[in-house]
Design an enzyme around this catalytic site. Sequence first.
Site, PDB file in Angstrom:
ATOM      1  N   ARG A   6      36.444   0.508  13.322  1.00  0.00           N
ATOM      2  CA  ARG A   6      35.072   0.218  13.757  1.00  0.00           C
ATOM      3  C   ARG A   6      35.012   0.351  15.277  1.00  0.00           C
ATOM      4  NH1 ARG A   6      34.117  -5.514  12.445  1.00  0.00           N
ATOM      5  NH2 ARG A   6      32.008  -5.100  13.148  1.00  0.00           N
ATOM      6  N   SER A   8      33.520  -1.815  17.541  1.00  0.00           N
ATOM      7  CA  SER A   8      33.347  -3.009  18.365  1.00  0.00           C
ATOM      8  C   SER A   8      34.523  -3.149  19.322  1.00  0.00           C
ATOM      9  CB  SER A   8      33.239  -4.264  17.499  1.00  0.00           C
ATOM     10  OG  SER A   8      34.498  -4.608  16.942  1.00  0.00           O
ATOM     11  N   LYS A  76      40.953 -10.485   7.199  1.00  0.00           N
ATOM     12  CA  LYS A  76      39.978 -11.367   6.554  1.00  0.00           C
ATOM     13  C   LYS A  76      38.720 -10.610   6.114  1.00  0.00           C
ATOM     14  CE  LYS A  76      37.512 -13.091  10.654  1.00  0.00           C
ATOM     15  NZ  LYS A  76      37.053 -14.312  11.351  1.00  0.00           N
ATOM     16  N   ASP A  77      38.505  -9.390   6.649  1.00  0.00           N
ATOM     17  CA  ASP A  77      37.350  -8.581   6.238  1.00  0.00           C
ATOM     18  C   ASP A  77      37.622  -7.765   4.978  1.00  0.00           C
ATOM     19  OD1 ASP A  77      35.875  -9.460   8.408  1.00  0.00           O
ATOM     20  OD2 ASP A  77      36.370  -7.726   9.665  1.00  0.00           O
ATOM     21  N   SER A 126      28.955 -17.627   8.911  1.00  0.00           N
ATOM     22  CA  SER A 126      29.997 -17.835   7.906  1.00  0.00           C
ATOM     23  C   SER A 126      29.660 -19.022   7.014  1.00  0.00           C
ATOM     24  CB  SER A 126      31.342 -18.079   8.595  1.00  0.00           C
ATOM     25  OG  SER A 126      32.259 -18.686   7.723  1.00  0.00           O
ATOM     26  N   ARG A 128      31.675 -20.407   4.995  1.00  0.00           N
ATOM     27  CA  ARG A 128      32.834 -21.309   5.087  1.00  0.00           C
ATOM     28  C   ARG A 128      32.699 -22.254   6.272  1.00  0.00           C
ATOM     29  NH1 ARG A 128      36.904 -21.221   8.493  1.00  0.00           N
ATOM     30  NH2 ARG A 128      36.309 -19.145   9.257  1.00  0.00           N
ATOM     31  N   ARG A 129      32.365 -21.703   7.434  1.00  0.00           N
ATOM     32  CA  ARG A 129      32.221 -22.549   8.626  1.00  0.00           C
ATOM     33  C   ARG A 129      31.045 -23.505   8.478  1.00  0.00           C
ATOM     34  NH1 ARG A 129      33.375 -17.392  12.513  1.00  0.00           N
ATOM     35  NH2 ARG A 129      35.638 -17.641  12.700  1.00  0.00           N
ATOM     36  N   LYS A 130      29.928 -23.024   7.936  1.00  0.00           N
ATOM     37  CA  LYS A 130      28.775 -23.904   7.727  1.00  0.00           C
ATOM     38  C   LYS A 130      29.155 -25.087   6.847  1.00  0.00           C
ATOM     39  CE  LYS A 130      25.347 -20.159   7.832  1.00  0.00           C
ATOM     40  NZ  LYS A 130      24.394 -19.401   6.973  1.00  0.00           N
ATOM     41  N   ARG A 146      24.467 -12.827  14.239  1.00  0.00           N
ATOM     42  CA  ARG A 146      25.271 -11.628  14.028  1.00  0.00           C
ATOM     43  C   ARG A 146      25.552 -11.017  15.392  1.00  0.00           C
ATOM     44  NH1 ARG A 146      24.784  -8.783   9.389  1.00  0.00           N
ATOM     45  NH2 ARG A 146      26.457  -7.567  10.326  1.00  0.00           N
ATOM     46  N   GLY A 147      26.317  -9.941  15.392  1.00  0.00           N
ATOM     47  CA  GLY A 147      26.631  -9.276  16.646  1.00  0.00           C
ATOM     48  C   GLY A 147      28.090  -9.457  17.017  1.00  0.00           C
ATOM     49  N   ASN A 148      28.520  -8.761  18.081  1.00  0.00           N
ATOM     50  CA  ASN A 148      29.916  -8.832  18.481  1.00  0.00           C
ATOM     51  C   ASN A 148      30.205 -10.145  19.209  1.00  0.00           C
ATOM     52  OD1 ASN A 148      28.980  -8.479  21.142  1.00  0.00           O
ATOM     53  ND2 ASN A 148      29.232  -6.270  21.035  1.00  0.00           N
ATOM     54  N   VAL A 149      31.467 -10.348  19.566  1.00  0.00           N
ATOM     55  CA  VAL A 149      31.885 -11.618  20.164  1.00  0.00           C
ATOM     56  C   VAL A 149      31.135 -11.915  21.468  1.00  0.00           C
ATOM     57  CG1 VAL A 149      33.844 -12.839  21.212  1.00  0.00           C
ATOM     58  CG2 VAL A 149      34.137 -11.621  19.043  1.00  0.00           C
ATOM     59  N   THR A 151      28.215 -10.969  22.455  1.00  0.00           N
ATOM     60  CA  THR A 151      26.812 -11.240  22.128  1.00  0.00           C
ATOM     61  C   THR A 151      26.650 -12.668  21.619  1.00  0.00           C
ATOM     62  OG1 THR A 151      26.382  -8.928  21.599  1.00  0.00           O
ATOM     63  CG2 THR A 151      24.872 -10.546  20.667  1.00  0.00           C
ATOM     64  N   ARG A 152      27.580 -13.108  20.777  1.00  0.00           N
ATOM     65  CA  ARG A 152      27.488 -14.467  20.232  1.00  0.00           C
ATOM     66  C   ARG A 152      27.741 -15.510  21.325  1.00  0.00           C
ATOM     67  NH1 ARG A 152      30.045 -14.134  14.113  1.00  0.00           N
ATOM     68  NH2 ARG A 152      29.596 -11.948  13.763  1.00  0.00           N
ATOM     69  N   CYS A 241      33.949 -12.371   1.410  1.00  0.00           N
ATOM     70  CA  CYS A 241      33.753 -12.921   2.748  1.00  0.00           C
ATOM     71  C   CYS A 241      32.683 -14.008   2.784  1.00  0.00           C
ATOM     72  CB  CYS A 241      33.362 -11.798   3.710  1.00  0.00           C
ATOM     73  SG  CYS A 241      34.640 -10.543   3.906  1.00  0.00           S
TER      74      CYS A 241
END
Length: 298
Positions: A6, A8, A76-77, A126, A128-130, A146-149, A151-152, A241
């Site tokens: 990818r 990113s 993990k993806d 996520s 899982r995280r929620k 959403r978005g790359n690291v 951006t978050r 995921c």
Amino acid sequence: MIIGTRGSRLALWQAHFVQAQLREQGIASELKIIKTQGDVVQHLTFDKLEGKGFFTKEIEDQLLAGNIDLAVHSLKDLPTTQPEGLTLAALSYRAAVEDVLIIHRDRAVPGQPFQLAGGARVGTSSARRKAQLLDLHPGLVTVDIRGNVPTRLEKARTGELDAVMLAAAGLERLELDLSDLLVIRLSPKEFVPAPGQGVMAIQTRVEALDIRRQLAPLHHLTVGECTNVERTVLNLMEGGCSMPLGVYCEQDQLNNYHVWAAYAPSYGAPVRRVQLSRSTRAGLAELVVEALSPIPSP
């Protein structure tokens, strides 16, 4: 060799890492950037995207077509079942496995769980995280992002959100400056990460025996054994995921295996937590799944 990845910043870091390892063996390579459904569709959360493998399918299609020789993914993806004709040739070292909560300094409240007040808005897509965030601090409000690291992170920096949650591995690999933010690293034994978190997977064609032989020295055996337990739990629970499931396995110096798991039917439901230790991996994933399963009503 042609490496599919990818585009990113984190994905490219991972691909360049593998490229450097190949170079040490005298193997030349080049990168081919491939857009995936997860890259193109940014307005939907993970659970709304169709099927599994929305960060991997297009790359796997290129691999099957012979347009690339190998692919580098975040483990993990990857769906737990490989497409017919593809195999995992190697797994990388495991970076820091935990999740990290990154908080705008003005929004931190010492003494509160996660140093966040009730009503604080935390960005994560996520499930899982929620699930685990709300289980440990029901007063939080989770917001899909959403978005790359970078951006978050910007959403916490600007105060658009009180905090965001990301994987420690990505933050460390990108060597980002977080000095202006409050960073809380969460124990993977309490806030359980995704199966395979912190590991890079190198995928190739089953028939490409020569390439598989060349990639074999890149494989980390213990990482493979532990993540196999984690991903077997995910597979047995028929999850992807978007499943609110965390599984973390580690091996101690005596070669015993220790597993921590956390699962909720949905991110608003109570989280069921399990910790199991065994001297062998045989049947360990099955025991974890049995312990996570709800007890039947009499």
